[in-house]
Enzyme design. Structure first.
Site, PDB file in Angstrom:
ATOM      1  N   ASP A 239      48.160  41.661  31.824  1.00  9.04           N
ATOM      2  CA  ASP A 239      47.544  42.442  33.116  1.00  9.04           C
ATOM      3  C   ASP A 239      48.244  43.738  33.489  1.00  9.04           C
ATOM      4  OD1 ASP A 239      46.695  41.962  35.917  1.00  9.04           O
ATOM      5  OD2 ASP A 239      48.622  42.643  36.222  1.00  9.04           O
ATOM      6  N   GLU A 307      44.656  44.338  29.327  1.00  4.00           N
ATOM      7  CA  GLU A 307      43.968  45.207  30.296  1.00  4.00           C
ATOM      8  C   GLU A 307      44.535  46.685  30.382  1.00  4.00           C
ATOM      9  OE1 GLU A 307      44.954  44.953  34.495  1.00  4.00           O
ATOM     10  OE2 GLU A 307      43.091  45.552  35.178  1.00  4.00           O
TER      11      GLU A 307
HETATM   12  C1  GLC Z   1      45.377  44.091  37.573  1.00  2.00           C
HETATM   13  C2  GLC Z   1      44.467  42.984  38.109  1.00  2.00           C
HETATM   14  C3  GLC Z   1      44.187  43.091  39.620  1.00  2.00           C
HETATM   15  C4  GLC Z   1      45.705  43.010  40.092  1.00  2.00           C
HETATM   16  C5  GLC Z   1      46.642  44.391  39.475  1.00  2.00           C
HETATM   17  C6  GLC Z   1      47.990  43.908  39.706  1.00  2.00           C
HETATM   18  O1  GLC Z   1      44.686  45.361  37.541  1.00  2.00           O
HETATM   19  O2  GLC Z   1      43.392  42.766  37.338  1.00  2.00           O
HETATM   20  O3  GLC Z   1      43.552  42.166  39.939  1.00  2.00           O
HETATM   21  O4  GLC Z   1      45.714  43.238  41.219  1.00  2.00           O
HETATM   22  O5  GLC Z   1      46.453  44.073  37.962  1.00  2.00           O
HETATM   23  O6  GLC Z   1      48.479  42.828  38.931  1.00  2.00           O
END
Ligand code: GLC
Length: 589
Positions: A239, A307
Site C-alpha cells: 500500500d 500501489e
Molecule cells: C492506499 C489505500 C487507501 C488508504 C491509503 C492509506 O492508498 O489504497 O485506501 O486510505 O493507502 O493507507
C-alpha cells in the site's frame, strides 16, 4: 486547522499452517508448483476483496473471513485464480484497516487467526492463491511502537518522524514545521503535547508515518513480511509505497497551480519532497529480497505488487523492486467512453513496458469510483472487463465489477464514514476523489434481505437500492449474457488459450470500433480479436487481412449482447460484419 479523526464515527460528530510449506509435510496445503519457465502471477486473475463489504457470516454488519470462506466456490466458478484481501489486521479502523495497530494479528471484527488459516487452506485446496495487503508506510497511532515512541522509549524514539514546531503563533499554538498537506487534506503534521513535537502523517492523523531512515524500522517490516509468507501466504499488495520516504530538508512544497484547490487540499501542491523519492525504491528492494528468499527456501515463489500512481514511465522505475507496480491507466481516465483515450492508454503501456516485464490492468478499487459511474453505458461495462482480462499480463478485478455494480450515491453526509469524505465537507463529499463510501457498499449476492450480505443486521454501509435487480443470483442463473456470465466466459478464455497467456497484443482503432488482437507463437493458428463498439449505432467492421492473418472468417467465442447481437458459435465474414450498439465480441480464427 488540524483535524483529528480519533473515532470511527459519522462525519457530523466529526495452519497448523506453519507446516504448510511443502507437499511432504503432513497436513500441508495443496499448492500447485509452477510450470517451467513462467511464474504463476504473470497472467493471473486477481480479485480484490474489501473484507468489510463482502460477506458477513456473524450478522454484525461487517464482512468477515468466515464469510469469505463460505464463498470460495464462487471464485472457482467465476474463474478467479488469486484473491487479494484489503487489510484484515488489528486496527482501530480510522481508515478502515489501513491503520494497523498489530501487523501480525487479525482484527476481531474479521475473525481469528484460526479463521484466517482455515481460509488460506480453503483457497489453496481449490488451487487458488491468497494475497494480503501490506501497509509499510505507516502504522496506527494505537500501535505499541507509536505509544513507546511518544514516550521516547528506546529503541522506539525514532520509529516515526518527529519534528519541533517552526515557532508559536500569537496564541501560543505550535506552528507546523512546513506547508506539507496530507492526502486526505489538512496539515501532514500532528502536534503531540506529551512529546512537545509534531509527528508526520501522510494520511489521517491516526496513521503516523514510519521512519525508514531508521534501519530498525526496516527490519521490523521485513519481519512482518516474513511472518505472513512463512504462514503460507502467496504474496502482498503493498500500500501507498510512493509515500515511504520524505526529504530530510523539510522544505515547503511548491504550489501546483491547479484550479479549484485551496491551501488545505493535497492537489494544491506538487509533492516533490514527499512522494516517489528514489530512496523509497531502496527500501522496497530490501522487502523484495525477503519475498525472493522465502520463495526460494520453500519452492513456492511469492508475488509482490505495488500501489504506485503514475504513468508507465514512472511505473518502470518500480520493476526492480517488485514483481510489478500497478497500472492505474484506466482508473486515471475520468471518462471511459472515448475510444481514442482508451487506445492511447493501452498503447502507452504496451509500448513503454518491455515484453519481459509483467503488465497489469485494473478497472476499479476501493479508492476510486466504480467503472459504471465513470461515463459508461451499461453494455460497455463488459467491454472493460473483457479488455482487462484480454490484454497481456495480470487482471485485477475489484469485487462486484463482474456484476457491473454501481456506486451507491445515496449516502448522506451524516452517514458518511470514510475520513476522506468527512474531510471534504458536506458540499463536496460526494464528488469524485472525496468519499470512498459509494464504491465500498456491500456485495450484492441476491434479492433477499440486505442483498444476501448478512441476515438483516444494519450493514456498515447501506446496500445499493439497485440490489434487487443487480445481484449475483440473477446474473449467474437467469441471464446467459449477463455481466457475470460474460466475465466468466472471458476469464475461461484467458485461462485456457496460449494466445492470452504468452502472446503479443496488437491494437487498432477504426472509427468507433476498438480492436485488440492476441496471437501466440505457441499456437500460430489461433488468433483472438476483441472488438468493441463504443457508440449507440450499428458500426460496420472490416478486418480482413489485419493482424497477420490470411483467414476470411471467424467464430464468435463471446458476444456481450448474446441473442441480441452476435452469439457464441456464430461465424462472421471478416471482410464485412456489423457490430450492434455498444456491443463487444471476441472472435477466434
Ligand atoms: C492506499 C489505500 C487507501 C488508504 C491509503 C492509506 O492508498 O489504497 O485506501 O486510505 O493507502 O493507507
Amino acid at each position: 486547522m488540524l483535524l483529528s479523526l480519533t473515532k470511527l464515527e459519522p462525519c457530523l460528530v466529526c495452519i497448523g499452517l506453519v507446516l504448510a510449506l511443502g507437499d511432504s509435510v503432513e497436513g500441508a496445503i495443496h499448492r500447485r508448483k509452477d510450470t517451467k519457465g513462467s511464474q504463476w502471477w504473470e497472467n493471473t486473475i486477481v480479485y480484490q476483496i474489501y473484507p468489510r463489504s463482502f460477506k458477513d457470516s456473524n450478522n454484525d454488519g461487517t464482512g468477515d473471513l468466515k464469510g469469505i470462506e463460505s464463498e470460495l466456490d464462487y471464485f472457482v466458478d467465476l474463474g478467479i485464480e488469486t484473491i487479494w484481501l484489503s487489510p484484515i489486521f488489528k486496527s482501530p479502523m480510522k481508515d478502515f484497516g489501513y491503520d494497523i495497530s498489530d501487523f501480525n494479528d487479525i482484527d476481531p471484527i474479521f475473525g481469528t487467526m484460526k479463521d484466517f488459516k482455515d481460509l488460506l487452506q480453503g483457497v489453496h485446496e481449490r488451487g487458488m492463491k491468497l494475497i494480503l495487503d501490506l501497509v509499510p508506510n505507516h502504522s496506527s497511532d494505537e500501535h505499541e511502537w507509536f505509544k513507546k515512541s511518544l514516550r521516547k522509549e528506546e529503541p522506539y524514539t525514532d520509529y516515526y518522524t518527529w519534528r519541533d514546531p517552526s515557532g508559536f503563533d500569537e496564541n501560543g499554538e505550535p506552528i507546523p514545521p512546513n506547508n506539507w498537506v496530507s492526502v486526505f487534506r489538512f496539515s501532514m503534521w500532528q502536534w503531540e503535547e506529551k512529546r512537545q513535537q509534531f509527528y508526520l502523517h501522510q494520511f489521517v492523523p491516526g496513521q503516523p508515518d514510519l521512519n525508514y531512515r531508521n534501519p530498525a524500522v526496516q527490519k521490523e517490516m521485513e519481519n512482518v513480511i516474513r511472518f505472513w509468507l512463512e504462514l503460507g501466504v502467496d504474496g502482498f499488495r503493498q500500500d501507498a509505497v510512493a509515500h515511504i520516504w520524505e526529504d530530510d530538508q523539510f522544505l515547503d512544497e511548491p504550489l501546483s497551480g491547479k484550479p479549484n484547490t485551496n491551501a488545505d487540499d493535497y492537489a494544491h501542491y506538487q509533492h516533490i519532497y514527499t512522494t516517489n523519492l528514489p530512496e523509497t525504491r531502496d527500501v522496497l528492494k530490501n522487502f523484495f529480497n525477503v519475498f525472493k528468499e522465502v520463495g526460494e527456501a520453500d519452492g513456492y515463489p511469492r508475488v509482490t505488487m505495488l500501489e504506485v500512481w503514475g504513468d508507465p514511465a514512472e511505473q518502470l522505475k518500480y520493476y526492480n523492486c517488485s514483481n510489478f507496480p500497478f497500472n492505474f491507466g484506466f482508473l486515471l481516465l475520468e471518462n471511459l467512453s472515448d475510444p481514442t483515450k482508451i487506445l492511447a492508454t493501452i498503447d502507452n503501456v504496451l509500448n513503454s513496458i518491455p515484453k519481459e516485464l509483467t503488465k497489469n490492468w485494473i478497472l476499479g478499487n476501493h479508492d476510486r469510483w466504480r467503472v459504471s459511474n465513470r461515463g459508461l453505458n451499461d453494455p460497455l461495462i463488459d467491454a472493460f472487463n473483457i479488455l482487462t482480462l484480454g490484454l497481456p499480463g495480470v487482471t485485477v478485478t475489484y469485487y462486484g465489477e463482474e456484476l457491473g455494480m454501481t456506486n451507491n450515491m445515496n449516502i448522506s453526509f451524516e452517514n458518511t464514514v470514510d475520513p476522506s469524505g468527512c474531510n471534504c465537507g458536506s458540499d463536496l463529499y460526494l464528488t469524485e476523489f472525496c468519499s470512498r463510501d459509494p464504491e465500498r457498499t456491500p456485495m450484492q449476492w441476491n434479492n433477499q434481505v440486505n442483498a444476501g450480505f448478512n441476515n438483516g443486521a444494519k450493514p456498515w454501509l447501506p446496500i445499493n437500492s439497485n440490489a434487487d435487480e443487480l445481484n449475483v443470483e440473477s446474473q449467474r442463473y437467469d441471464s446467459p449474457s449477463s455481466h457475470w456470465n460474460n466475465y466468466r466466459i472471458m476469464a475461461n478464455l484467458k485461462r485456457s488459450h496460449p494466445a492470452f497467456a504468452s502472446g503479443e497484443a496488437q491494437t487498432q482503432l477504426d472509427g468507433n470500433v476498438l480492436a485488440v488482437a492476441r496471437t501466440s507463437e505457441v499456437d500460430p493458428d489461433s488468433v483472438f480479436v476483441i472488438l468493441i463498439n463504443f457508440v449507440n449505432t450499428d458500426e460496420e467492421v472490416d478486418i480482413l487481412g489485419d493482424f497477420h492473418s490470411s483467414k476470411s472468417e471467424a467464430t464468435v467465442v463471446l458476444g456481450t449482447l448474446g441473442k441480441n447481437g452476435h452469439d457464441i458459435g456464430d461465424v462472421l465474414q471478416l471482410s464485412s460484419f456489423v457490430l450492434r450498439p455498444f456491443e463487444t465480441v471476441v472472435l477466434q480464427y
